[in-house]
Design a protein around this motif. Structure first.
Motif, PDB file in Angstrom:
ATOM      1  N   THR A 177       1.355  19.291  24.792  1.00  0.00           N
ATOM      2  CA  THR A 177       1.288  19.781  26.130  1.00  0.00           C
ATOM      3  C   THR A 177       2.241  21.026  25.892  1.00  0.00           C
ATOM      4  O   THR A 177       3.169  21.074  25.428  1.00  0.00           O
ATOM      5  CB  THR A 177       1.843  18.582  27.081  1.00  0.00           C
ATOM      6  OG1 THR A 177       1.140  17.707  26.801  1.00  0.00           O
ATOM      7  CG2 THR A 177       1.849  19.520  28.395  1.00  0.00           C
ATOM      8  N   HIS A 178       1.659  22.152  26.696  1.00  0.00           N
ATOM      9  CA  HIS A 178       2.403  23.384  26.667  1.00  0.00           C
ATOM     10  C   HIS A 178       2.917  23.123  28.254  1.00  0.00           C
ATOM     11  O   HIS A 178       2.171  23.190  29.006  1.00  0.00           O
ATOM     12  CB  HIS A 178       1.562  24.496  26.593  1.00  0.00           C
ATOM     13  CG  HIS A 178       0.521  24.637  25.374  1.00  0.00           C
ATOM     14  ND1 HIS A 178       0.868  25.460  24.375  1.00  0.00           N
ATOM     15  CD2 HIS A 178      -0.418  23.795  24.880  1.00  0.00           C
ATOM     16  CE1 HIS A 178      -0.052  25.237  23.225  1.00  0.00           C
ATOM     17  NE2 HIS A 178      -0.944  24.260  23.901  1.00  0.00           N
ATOM     18  N   ILE A 179       4.300  23.965  27.888  1.00  0.00           N
ATOM     19  CA  ILE A 179       5.053  23.982  29.213  1.00  0.00           C
ATOM     20  C   ILE A 179       5.599  25.708  29.145  1.00  0.00           C
ATOM     21  O   ILE A 179       6.489  25.942  28.350  1.00  0.00           O
ATOM     22  CB  ILE A 179       6.103  23.386  29.465  1.00  0.00           C
ATOM     23  CG1 ILE A 179       5.505  21.953  29.752  1.00  0.00           C
ATOM     24  CG2 ILE A 179       6.973  23.649  30.984  1.00  0.00           C
ATOM     25  CD1 ILE A 179       6.560  20.696  29.801  1.00  0.00           C
ATOM     26  N   ALA A 180       5.269  26.558  29.983  1.00  0.00           N
ATOM     27  CA  ALA A 180       5.703  27.674  29.940  1.00  0.00           C
ATOM     28  C   ALA A 180       7.096  27.900  30.508  1.00  0.00           C
ATOM     29  O   ALA A 180       7.401  27.189  31.476  1.00  0.00           O
ATOM     30  CB  ALA A 180       4.953  28.674  31.019  1.00  0.00           C
ATOM     31  N   SER A 181       8.055  28.468  29.773  1.00  0.00           N
ATOM     32  CA  SER A 181       9.454  28.598  30.160  1.00  0.00           C
ATOM     33  C   SER A 181      10.169  30.099  29.717  1.00  0.00           C
ATOM     34  O   SER A 181       9.647  30.739  29.278  1.00  0.00           O
ATOM     35  CB  SER A 181      10.179  27.198  29.543  1.00  0.00           C
ATOM     36  OG  SER A 181       9.855  27.229  28.125  1.00  0.00           O
ATOM     37  N   THR A 182      11.415  29.990  30.076  1.00  0.00           N
ATOM     38  CA  THR A 182      12.177  31.294  29.907  1.00  0.00           C
ATOM     39  C   THR A 182      13.715  30.627  29.663  1.00  0.00           C
ATOM     40  O   THR A 182      14.211  29.761  29.857  1.00  0.00           O
ATOM     41  CB  THR A 182      12.364  31.990  31.061  1.00  0.00           C
ATOM     42  OG1 THR A 182      11.150  32.382  31.724  1.00  0.00           O
ATOM     43  CG2 THR A 182      13.232  33.396  30.736  1.00  0.00           C
ATOM     44  N   GLY A 183      13.957  31.520  28.519  1.00  0.00           N
ATOM     45  CA  GLY A 183      15.371  31.034  28.069  1.00  0.00           C
ATOM     46  C   GLY A 183      15.860  32.288  27.015  1.00  0.00           C
ATOM     47  O   GLY A 183      15.287  32.944  26.652  1.00  0.00           O
ATOM     48  N   GLY A 184      17.013  31.818  26.362  1.00  0.00           N
ATOM     49  CA  GLY A 184      17.477  32.777  25.272  1.00  0.00           C
ATOM     50  C   GLY A 184      18.443  33.948  25.887  1.00  0.00           C
ATOM     51  O   GLY A 184      18.376  34.238  26.971  1.00  0.00           O
ATOM     52  N   LEU A 185      19.017  34.424  24.918  1.00  0.00           N
ATOM     53  CA  LEU A 185      19.930  35.512  25.033  1.00  0.00           C
ATOM     54  C   LEU A 185      19.464  36.626  26.263  1.00  0.00           C
ATOM     55  O   LEU A 185      19.838  37.065  27.029  1.00  0.00           O
ATOM     56  CB  LEU A 185      20.741  36.181  24.002  1.00  0.00           C
ATOM     57  CG  LEU A 185      21.600  37.264  24.061  1.00  0.00           C
ATOM     58  CD1 LEU A 185      22.851  36.748  25.060  1.00  0.00           C
ATOM     59  CD2 LEU A 185      22.229  37.846  22.900  1.00  0.00           C
ATOM     60  N   LEU A 186      18.042  36.857  25.981  1.00  0.00           N
ATOM     61  CA  LEU A 186      17.490  38.228  26.409  1.00  0.00           C
ATOM     62  C   LEU A 186      16.519  37.930  27.402  1.00  0.00           C
ATOM     63  O   LEU A 186      15.459  38.647  27.916  1.00  0.00           O
ATOM     64  CB  LEU A 186      16.787  39.083  25.270  1.00  0.00           C
ATOM     65  CG  LEU A 186      17.772  39.688  24.253  1.00  0.00           C
ATOM     66  CD1 LEU A 186      17.037  40.632  23.323  1.00  0.00           C
ATOM     67  CD2 LEU A 186      19.107  40.709  25.241  1.00  0.00           C
ATOM     68  N   ARG A 187      16.289  36.654  27.778  1.00  0.00           N
ATOM     69  CA  ARG A 187      15.466  35.888  28.568  1.00  0.00           C
ATOM     70  C   ARG A 187      13.996  36.155  28.202  1.00  0.00           C
ATOM     71  O   ARG A 187      13.084  36.603  28.956  1.00  0.00           O
ATOM     72  CB  ARG A 187      15.662  36.605  30.238  1.00  0.00           C
ATOM     73  CG  ARG A 187      17.061  36.047  30.686  1.00  0.00           C
ATOM     74  CD  ARG A 187      17.106  34.694  31.184  1.00  0.00           C
ATOM     75  NE  ARG A 187      18.219  34.519  31.964  1.00  0.00           N
ATOM     76  CZ  ARG A 187      19.003  33.321  31.596  1.00  0.00           C
ATOM     77  NH1 ARG A 187      18.599  32.591  30.711  1.00  0.00           N
ATOM     78  NH2 ARG A 187      20.280  33.304  32.077  1.00  0.00           N
ATOM     79  N   ARG A 188      13.697  36.123  26.907  1.00  0.00           N
ATOM     80  CA  ARG A 188      12.501  36.465  26.506  1.00  0.00           C
ATOM     81  C   ARG A 188      11.391  35.148  26.692  1.00  0.00           C
ATOM     82  O   ARG A 188      11.842  34.076  26.777  1.00  0.00           O
ATOM     83  CB  ARG A 188      12.418  36.741  24.814  1.00  0.00           C
ATOM     84  CG  ARG A 188      13.002  37.837  24.520  1.00  0.00           C
ATOM     85  CD  ARG A 188      13.007  38.000  22.953  1.00  0.00           C
ATOM     86  NE  ARG A 188      13.664  39.189  22.612  1.00  0.00           N
ATOM     87  CZ  ARG A 188      14.121  39.605  21.569  1.00  0.00           C
ATOM     88  NH1 ARG A 188      13.885  38.577  20.441  1.00  0.00           N
ATOM     89  NH2 ARG A 188      14.549  40.512  21.373  1.00  0.00           N
ATOM     90  N   GLY A 189      10.311  35.315  26.783  1.00  0.00           N
ATOM     91  CA  GLY A 189       9.231  34.137  27.136  1.00  0.00           C
ATOM     92  C   GLY A 189       9.327  33.462  26.262  1.00  0.00           C
ATOM     93  O   GLY A 189       9.234  33.601  24.786  1.00  0.00           O
ATOM     94  N   VAL A 190       9.442  31.931  26.543  1.00  0.00           N
ATOM     95  CA  VAL A 190       9.175  30.903  25.363  1.00  0.00           C
ATOM     96  C   VAL A 190       8.160  29.835  26.040  1.00  0.00           C
ATOM     97  O   VAL A 190       7.992  29.778  27.092  1.00  0.00           O
ATOM     98  CB  VAL A 190      10.642  30.476  25.090  1.00  0.00           C
ATOM     99  CG1 VAL A 190      11.689  31.357  24.339  1.00  0.00           C
ATOM    100  CG2 VAL A 190      11.180  29.646  26.532  1.00  0.00           C
TER     101      VAL A 190
END
Length: 87
Positions: free
Chosen positions: A28-41
């Motif tokens: 199951t895929h869930i779009a999220s945001t994170g990381g230092l540069l707020r890149r798409g994950v």
């Protein structure tokens, strides 16, 4: 039963998900945001049997690309699941 929570780069999600589903693993895929540069994950939820964990981890390792710093971008959590229901 186990649940793998895999947080990977958006650019890797298609290859990882296709490889997992080709081995009959449910994803199951869930779009999220994170990381230092707020890149798409993308966060993948992977429910599987205990004996499939190493196979799934290897698929994620094999299908996540190396970035410009020489690192692969994946964070994984492997959790025990008390009960798994699929309707």
């Amino acid at each position: 039963m186990k649940l793998i929570i895999a947080i990977i780069r958006d650019t890797d999600q298609d290859a990882v998900a296709k490889a997992l589903t080709s081995q009959n693993l449910r994803v199951t895929h869930i779009a999220s945001t994170g990381g230092l540069l707020r890149r798409g994950v993308t966060t993948l939820l992977i429910g599987l049997e205990d004996e499939q964990v190493e196979q799934a981890l290897q698929i994620v390792r094999d299908h996540c690309a190396v970035d410009e710093t020489g690192k692969k971008g994946a964070t994984l959590f492997v959790l025990n699941v008390g009960e798994y229901l699929h309707f």
